[in-house]
Design a protein around this motif. Sequence first.
Motif, PDB file in Angstrom:
ATOM      1  N   TYR A  72       0.828  -1.207   0.000  1.00 50.81           N
ATOM      2  CA  TYR A  72       0.000   0.000   0.000  1.00 50.81           C
ATOM      3  C   TYR A  72       0.862   1.257   0.000  1.00 50.81           C
ATOM      4  N   ARG A  73       1.933   1.234   0.823  1.00 51.71           N
ATOM      5  CA  ARG A  73       2.794   2.402   0.919  1.00 51.71           C
ATOM      6  C   ARG A  73       3.507   2.665  -0.406  1.00 51.71           C
ATOM      7  N   ARG A  74       4.030   1.609  -1.037  1.00 50.16           N
ATOM      8  CA  ARG A  74       4.790   1.787  -2.270  1.00 50.16           C
ATOM      9  C   ARG A  74       3.910   2.237  -3.442  1.00 50.16           C
ATOM     10  N   LEU A  75       2.666   1.759  -3.471  1.00 50.17           N
ATOM     11  CA  LEU A  75       1.780   2.112  -4.576  1.00 50.17           C
ATOM     12  C   LEU A  75       1.102   3.465  -4.380  1.00 50.17           C
ATOM     13  N   HIS A  76       1.215   4.022  -3.174  1.00 49.87           N
ATOM     14  CA  HIS A  76       0.598   5.320  -2.925  1.00 49.87           C
ATOM     15  C   HIS A  76       1.658   6.373  -2.638  1.00 49.87           C
TER      16      HIS A  76
END
Length: 632
Positions: free
Chosen positions: A628-632
Amino acid sequence: MVDEHAEFNIAEFLKQLTTRPGVYRMIDANGVVMYVGKAKNLKKRVSSYFQKTHASPRTAHMVERIVRVDVTPVRTEAEALLLENNLIKSLNPRYNILFRDDKSYPYLRLTNHQFPRVAYYRGAVDKKSQFFGPYPNAWAVKESIQILQRVFLLRTCEDTVFAHRSRPCLQAQIQRCSAPCVGHISPEDYARDVAAASRFLRGDHKSVLAELEEKMLEASGLLEFERAAMYRNQISALSRVLQKQSVDTTGGDDDADVIAVVVKDGTVCVNLAMVRGGRHLGDRPFFPTIAQVDDDMANEVLEAFLSQTYVDRPLPAVLVVNQDLDAPELMAALSEQAGRRIHLIRQPQGDRKKWLDMAIDNAVIAIERRVAERGSAQFRTRALCDLLGLESVLEEQIQQQGNVDQPDSDAPVDILAQLRIECFDISHTAGEATQASCVVYHSHDMQNKEYRRYNIEGITPGDDYAAMRQALTRRYQREGKADMPMPNVVLIDGGKGQVGIAREVFETLGLDISLIVGVKKGENRKVGLETLVFVDGRPDLELGVNSPALMLIAQIRDEAHRFAITGMRAKRAKARQASALDEIEGIGAKRKQKLLVRFGGLRGVKAASIEDLLTVEGISRTLAEEIYRRLH
């Protein structure tokens, strides 16, 4: 194994020939397959070529060239039909009537969800969803989807979007969707709308209208005037659709394909109109490739169209045609393949007659349009040949080929149709996903079956010169292969730099550099100001905006640009989808596949919450938070 150099004894061959069904191939002195045919009885059918006086000069001319006949017996007529179709598509025999192998026909799809989605679909059908069609073109499918939106308010959004909505979308606001995503309609009511839409697509228009009228009266009786008005609008929209389609709503669920074959002005057109559920979905013209057009060949064209069109796709139980067809083996094979009897109607009545008359009229219009376009294309080809001095080259080329493209020696040879132009273009985004395209112009038209794309690798990103060098080398180091003959003109989309690279490649490969023509863009890239650049000592040419030769060059150049861009974008999208997840530690091939399958692609993964990600097998909370962190 057959000895290709032994003399072919036709009498001995026919004496030993089997009577089983199968496929036969007529072969000339060069070992080239001239014709592929099927037969219920191989011995009877092949013998007929050597015993009859042929009314068609095309067939007589082919028989004169036969030096060998190869046969392949099969078990059934359906197997013969399949084998014949595959051989025609792979061999392109010049005496067969050839129809272009277009993409598969599109369908309308109703998915198997709690709240089914209506969508455009192209590909193999399955039993997981409801499929309606096939449709003659994409426009017909999209029009039907718009009808279902206006009348039945069915959703069209992707599953990933549907699953993450918190408020109605624009489609709901303009009354094109009942907004099941936010609970504005119950599952039971939505299911009734889906059932009504399904009946409508199958042609049960009368019961659908009656049901809507009953609901409107019920809502009005309960003083629910807003809901009654909604049903009134649905009835009005459905009535307009049926009136526009000129369909008698009491006519039943008629599924038929209407096929009109018209020969006019030396051109053959097969116009296919599709009727599904009593609704006329539109039509689609086909122009077969034929060595020589005879005025009385309509029956032969119809048989070729049926065998090549329906061999690998579903067909309705009724075919309405405008020509007599004496081909019981073909109809038996199509019926066997469909699993039911196929009815061929030659003299239709009622609505079917109206559909056939309209298909004939549209075929005539399509021929007139094609003749006009062909005249324009020939004019432009002539202008380019005159400009580059190519007519004598084409005449010499025809003599060397032995006039193979015009089998009837009495027919005039279209010299200009021999002109073959290949055009190259490079496309990338800041050096990413570099692709080169090669498009082909021949016989006064673009030949999209001969287009090629080249994935460019191993170069400095953004180096267009290196990309052009690689593409030209990969294309022309294969000179002499029958499937890709050398062109008469090689168009390079670029100025002196790109043309210089082309010259280096041609000199290295020992090719004629006079074939190279560069298309240098004008000031501010304005159309009509292009300059033609040569490498063999000829001066640059500025043709002017009204030059028909430049119009042809611009048409070919723009097609190469379009083809390169679409390929580059597809390659870029695929690379980006893969790289975004590949860069996350802990995501291997299996986990990436599970994520993409679960959420329908990278966009769905991005839209998923941490809790949603945890539902995927093998994804821990720590990994879900990292994704989630990497894609956002």
